[in-house]
Design an enzyme around this catalytic site. Structure first.
Site, mmCIF file in Angstrom:
data_model
loop_
_atom_site.group_PDB
_atom_site.id
_atom_site.type_symbol
_atom_site.label_atom_id
_atom_site.label_comp_id
_atom_site.label_asym_id
_atom_site.label_seq_id
_atom_site.Cartn_x
_atom_site.Cartn_y
_atom_site.Cartn_z
ATOM 1 N N LYS A 120 0.827 -1.215 0.000
ATOM 2 C CA LYS A 120 0.000 0.000 0.000
ATOM 3 C C LYS A 120 0.855 1.256 0.000
ATOM 4 C CE LYS A 120 -4.335 -1.702 1.922
ATOM 5 N NZ LYS A 120 -5.322 -1.586 3.014
ATOM 6 N N LYS A 202 -7.873 -12.102 -7.877
ATOM 7 C CA LYS A 202 -9.122 -12.146 -7.118
ATOM 8 C C LYS A 202 -10.082 -11.039 -7.592
ATOM 9 C CE LYS A 202 -10.280 -11.388 -2.340
ATOM 10 N NZ LYS A 202 -9.793 -11.185 -0.989
ATOM 11 N N LYS A 205 -13.325 -5.177 -5.459
ATOM 12 C CA LYS A 205 -14.157 -3.984 -5.624
ATOM 13 C C LYS A 205 -13.307 -2.775 -5.971
ATOM 14 C CE LYS A 205 -14.045 -3.490 -0.656
ATOM 15 N NZ LYS A 205 -14.618 -3.655 0.610
#
Ligand code: TRP
Length: 338
Positions: A120, A202, A205
Site C-alpha cells: 500500500k 481475485k 471492488k
C-alpha cells in the site's frame, strides 16, 4: 464458569469489511453467503471498519453513503440484525482506545514486515501516513475487544491475524489471561471468485476495470453484459481445470450460486459452447441477486428501521467492547473511575 456453561457458550466470530467501493459477487460468494449459515451456531459480529478506511483519502459524503450501503447489503443478503451484531467501528470508541494501548505492545520491526503495508505504501507514495503503518494494530484491537475465537479471513489478511495473535499472547504473558487468542476460520464451502477480466487475480471492488467485477447491486443487463465480456480462452471446451482459469471461474460462480457440484455442472455443459455457459451463468447470477436487490430497495425506503438497527447493534457492540477495555485498563494500571 462451569463446564456446562462453557459448553453452551457459543464461539465468537468477528469479521471486518472496509466500506470503500461496492460489494461484489466475490464478497457475496466468498464471505456473506457463508456467514448466513453461521448465524445460529456462533455469536457473530460484523464490523464496518470506517476507521481503517481513513488510511486512504476518502470523500466524506461517499464514505458515509457506502458505509450505510454495506450495512444494508449485509441485511438484504440475509444476515439477521437480531442474531448478528452488524455495526460501525466508529460508533464504538473502544476500538481506538484499545488500539493505542496495543500499539505500545507492538514493535516497529513487526509492523515493518507487513507485506500489505509495503504494497500500500508503494501504491500511495504521496500519502504513507502513520495510520497505514499501524493499521494491523487497530485490526488487532477490533478482534481482541470481543474475545473473538474465530476470524474468517482470506489469504491477504493472514499476516494481520498472525500479528493480532502475537500481540494478544504478549499481553497475556505480562498481565494474565486477558484476551482470547483468535484463530483463522476457513469456511468449508465457498470458492474464491476471480476477476472476470483477469481470472488469475481475485475479484476486487477496487479493480479499475469495472468489467472485472459484478456488484451485488448491478442491474440484470449489466450483469449479463459483464459476463458476456468475461475473458475465456480459445480451447472451446468446457472443463474444470487450472489451464482454463476463465471457464473455471464461471463454473465456480455457477456451482456456488446453485449449490451444485462441479461434476454435475461440467456434465450439464458437456456438449454446449462458451456462449451457452455465459448465458446460463449470467442468468444464475441475476436470479441469485434479484431477491437481495429487492430487499435492499425495501430497506432503503425504511430509514427509521435501519437507523434503529444501527443504534441497537452499536449499543450491543459497545457493551461487549467495554467489558474487555475496562479489564485492559485496569491491568495496565490506569486509575479506577469513581
Ligand atoms: N483488514 C481487513 C481487510 O481489509 C478488514 C478488517 C479490519 C478486518 N478489521 C478486521 C477483518 C478484523 C477481520 C477482522 O479485509
Amino acid at each position: 464458569m462451569d463446564i456446562v456453561q462453557k459448553e453452551q457458550k457459543k464461539q465468537v466470530i468477528f469479521s471486518g469489511m472496509q466500506p470503500t467501493g461496492f460489494l461484489t459477487l466475490g464478497n457475496y460468494i466468498g464471505a456473506l453467503k457463508n456467514w448466513i449459515g453461521l448465524q445460529d451456531q456462533y455469536h457473530c459480529l460484523y464490523c464496518i471498519v470506517d476507521l481503517h478506511s481513513l488510511t486512504v483519502r476518502q470523500d466524506p459524503a461517499n464514505l458515509r453513503k457506502r458505509s450505510r450501503e454495506v450495512l444494508m447489503q449485509y441485511i438484504a443478503a440475509g444476515l439477521d440484525p437480531e442474531k448478528n451484531i452488524i455495526f460501525y467501528q466508529s460508533h464504538v470508541p473502544a476500538h481506538s482506545e484499545l488500539s493505542w494501548i496495543l500499539s505500545c505492545f507492538t514493535y516497529m520491526g513487526e509492523l515493518n514486515r507487513m507485506t500489505q503495508f509495503k504494497e500500500k505504501a508503494q501504491k500511495n507514495e504521496s500519502n504513507v501516513n502513520a495510520g497505514l503503518f499501524t493499521y494491523p494494530v487497530l485490526m488487532a484491537a477490533d478482534i481482541l475487544l470481543y474475545q473473538t475465537d474465530l476470524v474468517p479471513v482470506g489469504e491477504d489478511q493472514k499476516q494481520h491475524l498472525e500479528i493480532a495473535r502475537d500481540i494478544a499472547t504478549r499481553f497475556n504473558n505480562i498481565y494474565g489471561d486477558v484476551f482470547t487468542i483468535p484463530e483463522g476460520y476457513i469456511p468449508k464451502v465457498g470458492a474464491r471468485i476471480m476477476s472476470l477480466q483477469d481470472p488469475t487475480k481475485k475479484m476486487s471492488k477496487s479493480d479499475e476495470n469495472e468489467n472485472g467485477y459484478i456488484r451485488i447491486l448491478d442491474e440484470p443487463n449489466r450483469i449479463m453484459n459483464k459476463i458476456k465480456r468475461a475473458v475465456t480462452d480459445s480451447k472451446g471446451q468446457i472443463c474444470y481445470s487450472d489451464e482454463q482459469p476463465g471457464i473455471k471461474n464461471l463454473l465456480d460462480i455457477y456451482c456456488s450460486l446453485r449449490e451444485e457440484s462441479v461434476e454435475s455442472a461440467v456434465d450439464h455443459f458437456q456438449s454446449k459452447g462458451y456462449g451457452d455457459l455465459k448465458k446460463e451463468v449470467g442468468e444464475t447470477i441475476v436470479e441469485a441477486l434479484r431477491p437481495i436487490q429487492e430487499k435492499f430497495q425495501e430497506l432503503e425506503k425504511n430509514k427509521d428501521y435501519i437507523d434503529q438497527i444501527i443504534k441497537d447493534n452499536g449499543d450491543k457492540a459497545n457493551a461487549l467492547a467495554q467489558r474487555t477495555l475496562r479489564k485492559v485498563q485496569k491491568k495496565v494500571g490506569f486509575p479506577p473511575r469513581v
